[in-house]
Design a protein around this motif. Structure first.
Motif, PDB file in Angstrom:
ATOM      1  N   GLY A  75       0.785  -1.219   0.000  1.00  0.00           N
ATOM      2  CA  GLY A  75       0.000   0.000   0.000  1.00  0.00           C
ATOM      3  C   GLY A  75       0.819   1.270   0.000  1.00  0.00           C
ATOM      4  O   GLY A  75       1.867   1.349  -0.639  1.00  0.00           O
ATOM      5  N   GLU A  76       0.388   2.270   0.783  1.00  0.00           N
ATOM      6  CA  GLU A  76       0.994   3.600   0.686  1.00  0.00           C
ATOM      7  C   GLU A  76       2.367   3.694   1.339  1.00  0.00           C
ATOM      8  O   GLU A  76       3.255   4.358   0.817  1.00  0.00           O
ATOM      9  CB  GLU A  76       0.053   4.649   1.284  1.00  0.00           C
ATOM     10  N   ALA A  77       2.560   3.083   2.497  1.00  0.00           N
ATOM     11  CA  ALA A  77       3.866   3.156   3.159  1.00  0.00           C
ATOM     12  C   ALA A  77       4.680   1.920   2.830  1.00  0.00           C
ATOM     13  O   ALA A  77       4.131   0.835   2.631  1.00  0.00           O
ATOM     14  CB  ALA A  77       3.693   3.279   4.665  1.00  0.00           C
ATOM     15  N   HIS A  78       5.988   2.074   2.765  1.00  0.00           N
ATOM     16  CA  HIS A  78       6.863   0.932   2.542  1.00  0.00           C
ATOM     17  C   HIS A  78       7.034   0.153   3.846  1.00  0.00           C
ATOM     18  O   HIS A  78       6.730   0.649   4.929  1.00  0.00           O
ATOM     19  CB  HIS A  78       8.213   1.401   2.012  1.00  0.00           C
ATOM     20  N   CYS A  79       7.569  -1.053   3.714  1.00  0.00           N
ATOM     21  CA  CYS A  79       7.607  -1.987   4.835  1.00  0.00           C
ATOM     22  C   CYS A  79       8.330  -1.437   6.059  1.00  0.00           C
ATOM     23  O   CYS A  79       7.726  -1.275   7.129  1.00  0.00           O
ATOM     24  CB  CYS A  79       8.249  -3.301   4.392  1.00  0.00           C
ATOM     25  N   GLU A  80       9.609  -1.147   5.946  1.00  0.00           N
ATOM     26  CA  GLU A  80      10.385  -0.791   7.132  1.00  0.00           C
ATOM     27  C   GLU A  80       9.900   0.492   7.792  1.00  0.00           C
ATOM     28  O   GLU A  80       9.637   0.509   9.006  1.00  0.00           O
ATOM     29  CB  GLU A  80      11.874  -0.689   6.805  1.00  0.00           C
ATOM     30  N   PRO A  81       9.735   1.600   7.034  1.00  0.00           N
ATOM     31  CA  PRO A  81       9.232   2.805   7.715  1.00  0.00           C
ATOM     32  C   PRO A  81       7.813   2.620   8.237  1.00  0.00           C
ATOM     33  O   PRO A  81       7.470   3.151   9.298  1.00  0.00           O
ATOM     34  CB  PRO A  81       9.310   3.885   6.631  1.00  0.00           C
ATOM     35  N   GLY A  82       6.999   1.856   7.520  1.00  0.00           N
ATOM     36  CA  GLY A  82       5.636   1.634   7.991  1.00  0.00           C
ATOM     37  C   GLY A  82       5.610   0.912   9.321  1.00  0.00           C
ATOM     38  O   GLY A  82       4.871   1.292  10.244  1.00  0.00           O
ATOM     39  N   ALA A  83       6.422  -0.144   9.448  1.00  0.00           N
ATOM     40  CA  ALA A  83       6.458  -0.914  10.689  1.00  0.00           C
ATOM     41  C   ALA A  83       7.033  -0.081  11.834  1.00  0.00           C
ATOM     42  O   ALA A  83       6.516  -0.098  12.961  1.00  0.00           O
ATOM     43  CB  ALA A  83       7.271  -2.186  10.491  1.00  0.00           C
ATOM     44  N   ARG A  84       8.115   0.650  11.567  1.00  0.00           N
ATOM     45  CA  ARG A  84       8.733   1.447  12.631  1.00  0.00           C
ATOM     46  C   ARG A  84       7.827   2.605  13.056  1.00  0.00           C
ATOM     47  O   ARG A  84       7.782   2.964  14.238  1.00  0.00           O
ATOM     48  CB  ARG A  84      10.105   1.945  12.185  1.00  0.00           C
ATOM     49  N   ASN A  85       7.104   3.182  12.114  1.00  0.00           N
ATOM     50  CA  ASN A  85       6.155   4.236  12.475  1.00  0.00           C
ATOM     51  C   ASN A  85       5.027   3.682  13.331  1.00  0.00           C
ATOM     52  O   ASN A  85       4.564   4.340  14.276  1.00  0.00           O
ATOM     53  CB  ASN A  85       5.596   4.894  11.218  1.00  0.00           C
ATOM     54  N   ALA A  86       4.566   2.477  13.018  1.00  0.00           N
ATOM     55  CA  ALA A  86       3.507   1.854  13.823  1.00  0.00           C
ATOM     56  C   ALA A  86       3.984   1.627  15.255  1.00  0.00           C
ATOM     57  O   ALA A  86       3.256   1.900  16.223  1.00  0.00           O
ATOM     58  CB  ALA A  86       3.074   0.538  13.195  1.00  0.00           C
ATOM     59  N   LEU A  87       5.209   1.139  15.417  1.00  0.00           N
ATOM     60  CA  LEU A  87       5.762   0.928  16.756  1.00  0.00           C
ATOM     61  C   LEU A  87       5.860   2.240  17.528  1.00  0.00           C
ATOM     62  O   LEU A  87       5.526   2.306  18.722  1.00  0.00           O
ATOM     63  CB  LEU A  87       7.142   0.276  16.651  1.00  0.00           C
ATOM     64  N   ALA A  88       6.304   3.296  16.853  1.00  0.00           N
ATOM     65  CA  ALA A  88       6.444   4.593  17.518  1.00  0.00           C
ATOM     66  C   ALA A  88       5.096   5.155  17.948  1.00  0.00           C
ATOM     67  O   ALA A  88       4.958   5.733  19.033  1.00  0.00           O
ATOM     68  CB  ALA A  88       7.159   5.581  16.590  1.00  0.00           C
ATOM     69  N   LEU A  89       4.078   4.989  17.113  1.00  0.00           N
ATOM     70  CA  LEU A  89       2.740   5.475  17.464  1.00  0.00           C
ATOM     71  C   LEU A  89       2.165   4.695  18.635  1.00  0.00           C
ATOM     72  O   LEU A  89       1.521   5.273  19.525  1.00  0.00           O
ATOM     73  CB  LEU A  89       1.817   5.386  16.253  1.00  0.00           C
ATOM     74  N   LEU A  90       2.365   3.395  18.650  1.00  0.00           N
ATOM     75  CA  LEU A  90       1.904   2.596  19.786  1.00  0.00           C
ATOM     76  C   LEU A  90       2.568   3.050  21.075  1.00  0.00           C
ATOM     77  O   LEU A  90       1.941   3.084  22.139  1.00  0.00           O
ATOM     78  CB  LEU A  90       2.187   1.114  19.526  1.00  0.00           C
ATOM     79  N   ASP A  91       3.860   3.408  20.988  1.00  0.00           N
ATOM     80  CA  ASP A  91       4.582   3.879  22.171  1.00  0.00           C
ATOM     81  C   ASP A  91       4.035   5.198  22.693  1.00  0.00           C
ATOM     82  O   ASP A  91       4.127   5.484  23.897  1.00  0.00           O
ATOM     83  CB  ASP A  91       6.073   4.039  21.852  1.00  0.00           C
ATOM     84  N   LEU A  92       3.477   6.035  21.802  1.00  0.00           N
ATOM     85  CA  LEU A  92       2.875   7.288  22.257  1.00  0.00           C
ATOM     86  C   LEU A  92       1.721   7.024  23.214  1.00  0.00           C
ATOM     87  O   LEU A  92       1.487   7.788  24.147  1.00  0.00           O
ATOM     88  CB  LEU A  92       2.356   8.101  21.061  1.00  0.00           C
ATOM     89  N   VAL A  93       1.000   5.963  22.977  1.00  0.00           N
ATOM     90  CA  VAL A  93      -0.149   5.620  23.820  1.00  0.00           C
ATOM     91  C   VAL A  93       0.308   4.892  25.075  1.00  0.00           C
ATOM     92  O   VAL A  93      -0.153   5.176  26.175  1.00  0.00           O
ATOM     93  CB  VAL A  93      -1.154   4.764  23.026  1.00  0.00           C
ATOM     94  N   ASP A  94       1.212   3.941  24.906  1.00  0.00           N
ATOM     95  CA  ASP A  94       1.704   3.157  26.042  1.00  0.00           C
ATOM     96  C   ASP A  94       3.148   2.764  25.775  1.00  0.00           C
ATOM     97  O   ASP A  94       3.407   1.849  24.993  1.00  0.00           O
ATOM     98  CB  ASP A  94       0.840   1.911  26.244  1.00  0.00           C
ATOM     99  N   PRO A  95       4.099   3.419  26.430  1.00  0.00           N
ATOM    100  CA  PRO A  95       5.514   3.107  26.194  1.00  0.00           C
ATOM    101  C   PRO A  95       5.886   1.668  26.547  1.00  0.00           C
ATOM    102  O   PRO A  95       6.934   1.183  26.126  1.00  0.00           O
ATOM    103  CB  PRO A  95       6.251   4.095  27.102  1.00  0.00           C
ATOM    104  N   HIS A  96       5.033   0.998  27.311  1.00  0.00           N
ATOM    105  CA  HIS A  96       5.331  -0.369  27.748  1.00  0.00           C
ATOM    106  C   HIS A  96       4.540  -1.420  26.968  1.00  0.00           C
ATOM    107  O   HIS A  96       4.536  -2.588  27.348  1.00  0.00           O
ATOM    108  CB  HIS A  96       5.043  -0.511  29.243  1.00  0.00           C
ATOM    109  N   ASN A  97       3.880  -1.016  25.903  1.00  0.00           N
ATOM    110  CA  ASN A  97       3.070  -1.971  25.153  1.00  0.00           C
ATOM    111  C   ASN A  97       3.961  -3.038  24.522  1.00  0.00           C
ATOM    112  O   ASN A  97       5.139  -2.822  24.244  1.00  0.00           O
ATOM    113  CB  ASN A  97       2.256  -1.240  24.070  1.00  0.00           C
ATOM    114  N   GLN A  98       3.353  -4.193  24.268  1.00  0.00           N
ATOM    115  CA  GLN A  98       4.071  -5.291  23.639  1.00  0.00           C
ATOM    116  C   GLN A  98       3.342  -5.780  22.381  1.00  0.00           C
ATOM    117  O   GLN A  98       3.436  -6.951  22.017  1.00  0.00           O
ATOM    118  CB  GLN A  98       4.222  -6.450  24.639  1.00  0.00           C
TER     119      GLN A  98
END
Length: 426
Positions: A117-140
């Protein structure tokens, strides 16, 4: 309570106990554990009283407001919805991901990036991890990518869009210290569904490459899936492939981008036996993002996730001003929470068209794609004019096609979920 029960003022069998605060596990430095048993409450206990009021008042209000129900049955905690989010990490996916991560009824099990789709694999995955951390830095929550290309065909989103999605529209964010999951996206999806203790809801807001491949490889997983909510497609509404300044000459006036990019995958998914809800342009056209909404949201920003999304809206004011920005993926996420309110429609049997051609439409094609499809057959070119067009078909009507929604409630629930609910003054 028993004394009051004897004079019919309360029912001792209907008692709700609320825990308003947690006890401290350690006494202050230089004090023994026994000290706290006789120590004075700070500020005369006003903090504890305020806490009790803040916790108890919403409960009392809810019981009174819904007494017609609670008179005959006890309040119940609604079960959380186990969700796997399959996303191509575009601008509206960021908002949907933050919504899912913050909503108390969502149990977010995994994020799989549809890298076709619109985002490429590596930046898409790393951006998803960073956004999840905004909500909960301890999420797994595990995050991984699927294939970088559609199952067949050569279609891609415009390159400038991909660059903007890879960089989160230039909005700065602290990178996550976590790494993407080592499993390929389809394998992660299978493992999560197979291990789930309750039927899983899958929310797909990008090309359906991962979902179609998952169905092909693990057909038995569908029995452990509750529903598949898809943002994509159009039936009676005009398509959105033609975008001024990017795809002006494209001949396709009917398709929507997620379905257009991997039409074969979309057709396989819609013909499957999954219970599907299709949140397409026919319903998302009701939820246009406006300057007024952006201003309202800005007044409520009170946490890192909301601050990020506010910055995204600022960076995309041009998009809002164009009148072409809608809450596509967000509405699909809202439908996961409340289908009756946000996805009103009818049951249909649907299919997706794709015709092989020897006259490629290079403006939305990637010549560098592998020459073999995901099935191992020679990759084909599809006719741009008809690719991704959704049609009704004979057979089982397994898809709830969304036609109407509650726009005011949609924007309200989104704001309330991403913020604490209190207006922040300048």
């Amino acid at each position: 309570l028993h004394r009051l029960g004897r004079i019919d003022r309360v029912d001792p069998q209907r008692v709700l106990v609320l825990r308003t605060a947690s006890n401290y596990t350690m006494p202050p430095k230089g004090r023994s554990a026994a000290w706290s048993t006789t120590a004075d409450y700070p500020d005369g206990g006003l903090g504890a009283l305020e806490t009790a009021q803040r916790v108890g008042q919403p409960v009392v209000d809810a019981v009174i407001e819904n007494w017609a129900t609670y008179r005959d049955e006890l309040p119940k905690v609604e079960a959380r919805i186990p969700v796997v989010f399959d996303t191509d990490m575009a601008i509206d996916d960021w908002a949907a991901l933050l919504f899912l991560a913050r909503h108390p009824r969502i149990d977010l099990l995994a994020v799989t990036v549809a890298a076709s789709g619109e985002a490429h694999c590596e930046p898409g995955a790393r951006n998803a991890l960073a956004l999840l951390d905004l909500v909960d830095p301890h999420n797994q929550v595990p995050v991984s990518c699927g294939d970088a290309y559609p199952m067949d065909g050569y279609f891609v989103f415009p390159v400038p869009w991909q660059k903007d999605m890879d960089t989160l529209s230039g909005v700065a964010i602290t990178p996550s210290v976590r790494e993407p999951d080592s499993r390929q996206g389809v394998e992660l999806l299978h493992d999560i569904v197979a291990a789930a203790t309750a039927p899983v809801t899958i929310l797909a807001t990008g090309p359906l490459t991962n979902i179609a491949q998952w169905l092909e490889r693990y057909p038995k997983d569908s029995s452990k899936t509750d529903r598949l909510v898809v943002m994509g497609g159009a039936l009676d509404a005009p398509g959105n492939i033609i975008v001024p300044g990017f795809t002006d000459d494209n001949p396709n006036t009917q398709a929507e981008w997620n379905i257009y990019v991997d039409a074969l995958a979309a057709d396989e998914v819609l013909r499957s036996d999954l219970a599907i809800e299709l949140v397409g342009l026919d319903v998302t056209n009701h939820v246009k993002v406006t300057t007024e909404f952006a201003a309202q949201f800005k007044q409520r920003v009170d946490n890192p996730a909301a601050a990020f999304w506010d910055a995204v809206l600022d960076a995309n004011q041009w998009f809002i001003d164009s009148g072409e920005y809608y809450f596509w993926d967000v509405l699909a996420a809202l439908a996961v929470i409340d289908r009756e309110r946000f996805c009103q429609g009818d049951m249909l049997g649907l299919a997706v068209t794709y015709e092989e051609t020897d006259q490629p439409w290079w403006a939305t094609s990637d010549k560098a794609m592998p020459s073999a499809s995901s099935m191992g057959t020679p990759r084909r070119h599809f006719a741009a004019k008809s690719a991704g067009v959704i049609e009704e078909r004979d057979g089982p009507k397994n898809t709830l096609f969304c036609r109407d929604t509650d726009p005011e409630a949609a924007f309200g629930l989104f704001i309330d979920t991403l913020t604490s609910g209190d207006t922040v003054s300048d």
